[in-house]
Design an enzyme around this catalytic site. Structure first.
Site, mmCIF file in Angstrom:
data_model
loop_
_atom_site.group_PDB
_atom_site.id
_atom_site.type_symbol
_atom_site.label_atom_id
_atom_site.label_comp_id
_atom_site.label_asym_id
_atom_site.label_seq_id
_atom_site.Cartn_x
_atom_site.Cartn_y
_atom_site.Cartn_z
ATOM 1 N N ARG A 288 0.797 -1.225 0.000
ATOM 2 C CA ARG A 288 0.000 0.000 0.000
ATOM 3 C C ARG A 288 0.831 1.276 0.000
ATOM 4 O O ARG A 288 0.537 2.188 -0.764
ATOM 5 C CB ARG A 288 -1.014 0.007 1.150
ATOM 6 C CG ARG A 288 -1.958 -1.200 1.143
ATOM 7 C CD ARG A 288 -3.165 -1.044 2.053
ATOM 8 N NE ARG A 288 -4.098 -0.066 1.542
ATOM 9 C CZ ARG A 288 -4.190 1.165 1.969
ATOM 10 N NH1 ARG A 288 -3.448 1.579 2.983
ATOM 11 N NH2 ARG A 288 -5.034 2.002 1.410
ATOM 12 N N CYS B 185 15.348 -4.268 -3.234
ATOM 13 C CA CYS B 185 16.209 -3.401 -4.043
ATOM 14 C C CYS B 185 15.408 -2.417 -4.877
ATOM 15 O O CYS B 185 15.404 -2.481 -6.111
ATOM 16 C CB CYS B 185 17.065 -4.272 -4.965
ATOM 17 S SG CYS B 185 17.842 -5.573 -4.046
HETATM 18 N N1 LLP Z 1 -17.094 -4.567 -3.886
HETATM 19 C C1 LLP Z 1 -16.402 -4.370 -5.027
HETATM 20 C C2 LLP Z 1 -17.074 -4.585 -6.309
HETATM 21 C C3 LLP Z 1 -15.060 -3.964 -4.966
HETATM 22 O O1 LLP Z 1 -14.379 -3.761 -6.089
HETATM 23 C C4 LLP Z 1 -14.441 -3.770 -3.707
HETATM 24 C C5 LLP Z 1 -13.039 -3.352 -3.596
HETATM 25 C C6 LLP Z 1 -15.215 -4.000 -2.551
HETATM 26 C C7 LLP Z 1 -16.535 -4.387 -2.683
HETATM 27 C C8 LLP Z 1 -14.666 -3.833 -1.180
HETATM 28 O O2 LLP Z 1 -14.258 -2.516 -0.926
HETATM 29 P P1 LLP Z 1 -13.766 -2.122 0.545
HETATM 30 O O3 LLP Z 1 -14.967 -2.224 1.449
HETATM 31 O O4 LLP Z 1 -12.696 -3.057 0.951
HETATM 32 O O5 LLP Z 1 -13.289 -0.738 0.386
HETATM 33 N N2 LLP Z 1 -6.092 -2.453 -2.669
HETATM 34 C C9 LLP Z 1 -6.745 -1.209 -2.364
HETATM 35 C C10 LLP Z 1 -8.260 -1.361 -2.302
HETATM 36 C C11 LLP Z 1 -8.864 -1.932 -3.556
HETATM 37 C C12 LLP Z 1 -10.357 -2.123 -3.464
HETATM 38 C C13 LLP Z 1 -10.887 -2.850 -4.645
HETATM 39 N N3 LLP Z 1 -12.293 -3.126 -4.609
HETATM 40 C C14 LLP Z 1 -6.164 -0.643 -1.084
HETATM 41 O O6 LLP Z 1 -5.298 -1.269 -0.487
HETATM 42 O O7 LLP Z 1 -6.543 0.448 -0.661
#
Ligand code: LLP
Length: 422
Positions: A320, A350
């Protein structure tokens, strides 16, 4: 200031504890880097969702991309949750814990036909479809299997969730969802395609959202559509509000789950849709502050412009900061009374992008343990083996019980599928 994850993550004297277990004991028993999760914190994070939705038909579909460890899935399944999945791999995980496919919604902009077939045969609750082409493909696949696939269209409402551009998904220019002004026509198409059955409507505008206003704006646009589709004589059984509610990493003010969801449900009721089933897809808000990444300071290296604390966790364990410039809390496992100084906390990989935190005020000595907070979501789930680094172990703390829920990878396992030539 409270630690993110409090009261489950807290101090007893100068020492950091996760529930009734000292974090230093976890590191001694399982080594570092180590992801440690609090089961109590996960249960507590789910509670306001359950309370807010209790009086109406609903399904909380945990967005397992945030953390798909089987023990995490098991924890939520035991509390009645379903799952939001984005691949056949995630569906396999649900099946592996004995989860109910009828409580699974399948999201994602690019599902393969094999994935569609597998999800259909498993009996998932709904496909959240994101394009006209996908409607046709899914109908074809279903017809060949002599089935009808339950569908929702994921609508792109074109609202700005005011979060990091990489995790905004509900703007017109994003790859996600079908355009709002095309949605009613696509529902009419779905109604005619022989392999499909209309189940609901879905929307997800982004992640780490810290304001209710864009949600309400998106909801109003979604409800406009629900009403237009009703007028076409098509019935949407459920409304899927997506996920995306933010958590406090540093000093963000984030609406409490109960307040945010309460406001959404009130709007739904005011507009006369209170009888419809409500689905939500929370990921980060259920697990983010339930986890830490424990790491050890290997080398303290004063530099020309910055002093570096090189730790044994790296960008491969926690993407992140490198990927989103994200700020994650870093706190000593045992606080020292030495005067603090500013450290750039970096990994051994690296790349200059391999950092976990910059200019952090910490009192540190080599060998000390640090905890990166808010590491329950999108940490292990996004880990890689870059630099041939085995992925770290995961433990789940439940009161004073500690369960190893994923073994540390071995280096041999990293190249087990590779072959030398000749
Ligand atoms: N539903 C859908 C269709 C999604 O694409 C996502 C997350 C969620 C639910 C869940 O969202 P949340 O409640 O976790 O915000 N890697 C990134 C976050 C990517 C989120 C992708 N989609 C980070 O570390 O901030």
């Amino acid at each position: 200031m409270n630690l993110p994850g409090a009261p489950f993550l807290h101090r007893r004297g100068s020492d950091l504890w996760l529930e009734d277990t000292a974090v230093a004991d976890l590191a001694a028993a399982y080594g570092t880097p180590l992801y440690a999760y609090s089961r109590g914190a996960m249960r507590a994070a789910l509670e306001p969702y359950r309370m807010a939705l209790a009086a109406r038909p609903h399904l909380v579909c945990y967005a397992m991309k945030a953390n798909s460890n089987l023990a995490v899935l098991q924890t939520f399944a035991a509390l009645g949750c379903g799952f939001d999945i984005v691949s056949a791999g995630e569906l396999r995980r649900v099946l592996a814990i004995g989860g109910d496919p009828a409580r699974v919604v399948f999201s994602g902009v690019g599902k393969t036909r094999d994935e569609m077939r597998f999800a259909l045969a498993s009996g998932v609750r709904c496909f959240n479809v994101e394009s006209e082409s996908e409607l046709h493909q899914l109908s074809d696949v279903a017809r060949a299997e002599r089935r009808r696939a339950p569908v929702s269209l994921r609508v792109n409402p074109d609202v700005d969730p005011k979060t990091h551009p990489y995790i905004s998904t509900g703007l017109r220019g994003n790859k996600f969802g079908v355009a709002h002004d095309r949605a009613a026509a696509l529902y009419r198409l779905a109604a005619e395609l022989p392999g499909l059955e209309i189940a609901g409507i879905a929307c997800h505008i982004g992640s780490q959202i810290t304001d209710t206003a864009p949600y309400l704006e998106a909801l109003d646009r979604l409800l406009d559509l629900v009403e237009a589709i009703d007028r076409d004589g098509l019935r949407l059984h459920h409304i899927d509000l997506g996920g995306g509610l933010g958590i406090r990493y540093r000093d963000e003010t984030v609406p409490a789950t109960a307040d945010w969801l309460g406001a959404m449900l009130a709007r739904i009721d005011t507009r006369g849709h209170g009888e419809r089933e409500i689905l939500v897809e929370p990921g980060r808000s259920l697990v983010g502050n339930a986890g830490i990444l424990v790491t050890r300071a290997l080398v303290l290296k004063p530099g020309a412009e910055h002093d570096f604390c090189i730790v044994d966790a790296a960008m491969n364990d926690l993407m992140r900061p490198a990927l989103y410039d994200a700020w994650m809390g870093i706190t000593p496992v045992a606080q020292r009374s030495d005067p603090p100084q500013l450290w750039d906390v970096v990994g051994p990989i690296c790349e200059s992008g391999d950092w976990l935190g910059r200019a952090r005020e910490l009192a540190l000595r080599e060998g000390d343990l640090l905890a990166v907070t808010s590491a329950g979501a999108y940490a292990m789930a996004m880990a890689s083996n870059y630099n041939s680094r085995p992925r770290a172990a995961e433990v789940m703390v439940d009161g004073s019980a500690v369960h190893l829920v994923r073994e540390r990878e071995t280096v041999q396992s990293l190249y087990a599928g590779e072959r030398t030539i000749g």
